[in-house]
Design an enzyme around this catalytic site. Structure first.
Site, short mmCIF file in Angstrom:
data_model
loop_
_atom_site.label_atom_id
_atom_site.label_comp_id
_atom_site.label_asym_id
_atom_site.label_seq_id
_atom_site.Cartn_x
_atom_site.Cartn_y
_atom_site.Cartn_z
N ASP A 16 4.32 16.30 0.68
CA ASP A 16 2.91 16.11 0.96
C ASP A 16 2.33 15.22 -0.15
O ASP A 16 2.99 14.97 -1.17
CB ASP A 16 2.22 17.48 1.00
CG ASP A 16 0.76 17.39 1.40
OD1 ASP A 16 0.42 16.51 2.21
OD2 ASP A 16 -0.04 18.19 0.89
N ASP A 27 -1.79 14.81 -0.87
CA ASP A 27 -3.00 15.40 -1.44
C ASP A 27 -2.66 16.76 -2.06
O ASP A 27 -2.12 17.64 -1.40
CB ASP A 27 -4.06 15.60 -0.35
CG ASP A 27 -4.59 14.29 0.19
OD1 ASP A 27 -5.34 13.62 -0.53
OD2 ASP A 27 -4.24 13.93 1.32
N ASP A 85 1.55 21.76 -0.97
CA ASP A 85 0.63 22.69 -1.65
C ASP A 85 -0.03 23.67 -0.70
O ASP A 85 -0.88 24.45 -1.12
CB ASP A 85 -0.45 21.90 -2.41
CG ASP A 85 -1.44 21.22 -1.48
OD1 ASP A 85 -0.99 20.62 -0.47
OD2 ASP A 85 -2.66 21.27 -1.74
#
Length: 265
Positions: free
Chosen positions: A15, A17, A211
């Site tokens: 990922d 962000d 996250d």
């Protein structure tokens, strides 16, 4: 949690962000992680649910942060959405709410814009989102357009907190019309299979790094991949308590992947 030897994995799907950056701020350990991927000749792909940017824009964003990653290492939920629509209804028309990343992906897939009687309403993140566009989208769905969301994330990390993401932006349309959106980004298996195909790896050879438990970890888990949850974005150790499933590893950030790999030598 089922641990694994990170050195043995051939491919990494990451990922962005909350993993690589917050807004325009690079996160600790990222430069070392990307250098490690190159030095160890790992296959890797940045798979982001953010639909606003094109792969070239993401490549340039990382370049401004001092990171040298070529354009083919990026795949977005906008591209996944355009691919899905092209497969489902070639040559269809859409009313889209979003940014350049979404519009470019749709145009490149041969999909046209239509604010009168589109086949689909497509919602992504974007500053163009307003009561006017929301009202327009709602009535087009009421008149028969199918509702598509680029990704189900309800929020995303920014430099000074969080910002509402696609799941939140599509929710008013769902509530007003009683129609459920179909989301094309993570954890949709279609996007994960594409990511694995792009890095040329079987799921058992790959790691999903993210996250978020509800998109990153679950998508890796259900695709048969090892999973790493990093606590550099929206999740904390307390977040784990609210889910019935577990990641393979929980780390503070991607720099810890390099540390663990070096410790195992």
């Amino acid at each position: 949690m089922k641990r694994f030897d990170i050195r043995e994995k051939k491919g990494f799907i990451c990922d962005m962000d909350g993993v690589i950056y917050h807004g325009n701020r690079i996160l600790p350990g990222v430069a070392e992680f990307i250098k490690w991927l190159h030095d160890e000749k790992k296959e890797y792909m940045f798979l982001t649910n953010n639909s606003g940017s094109t792969p070239r824009e993401l490549q340039q964003k990382l370049a401004r942060m001092g990171l040298d990653v070529t354009e083919e290492h990026f795949y977005t939920s906008a591209l996944a959405t355009a691919t899905f629509l092209k497969d489902q209804a070639p040559g269809c028309s859409v009313y889209a709410i979003g940014e350049a990343g979404l519009f470019n992906a749709l145009y490149d897939a041969g999909i046209t814009m239509n604010d009168v009687n589109p086949d689909y309403v497509v919602v992504g993140e974007g500053k163009a989102y307003s009561l006017d566009t929301l009202t327009k989208a709602t009535n087009l769905v009421m008149n028969g357009a199918k509702l598509i969301g680029t990704n189900p994330d309800v929020s995303g990390p920014i430099e000074n907190g969080i910002a509402p993401a696609c799941g939140s932006l599509a929710a008013p349309i769902e509530m007003a019309t009683g129609k459920k959106a179909y989301f094309c980004g993570k954890p949709n298996p279609l996007m994960m299979r594409t990511g694995l195909k792009l890095i040329g790896c079987h799921s058992a050879e790959a790691v999903m790094v993210g996250d978020r438990m509800d998109t990153d970890v679950i998508s890796g888990l259900e695709s048969g991949m090892s999973t790493v949850l990093v606590l550099s974005g929206v999740s904390t150790k307390d977040t784990l308590k609210t889910y019935a499933y577990r990641p393979s590893m929980v780390l503070d950030g991607v720099g810890d992947i390099v540390r663990i790999a070096n410790e195992g030598r």
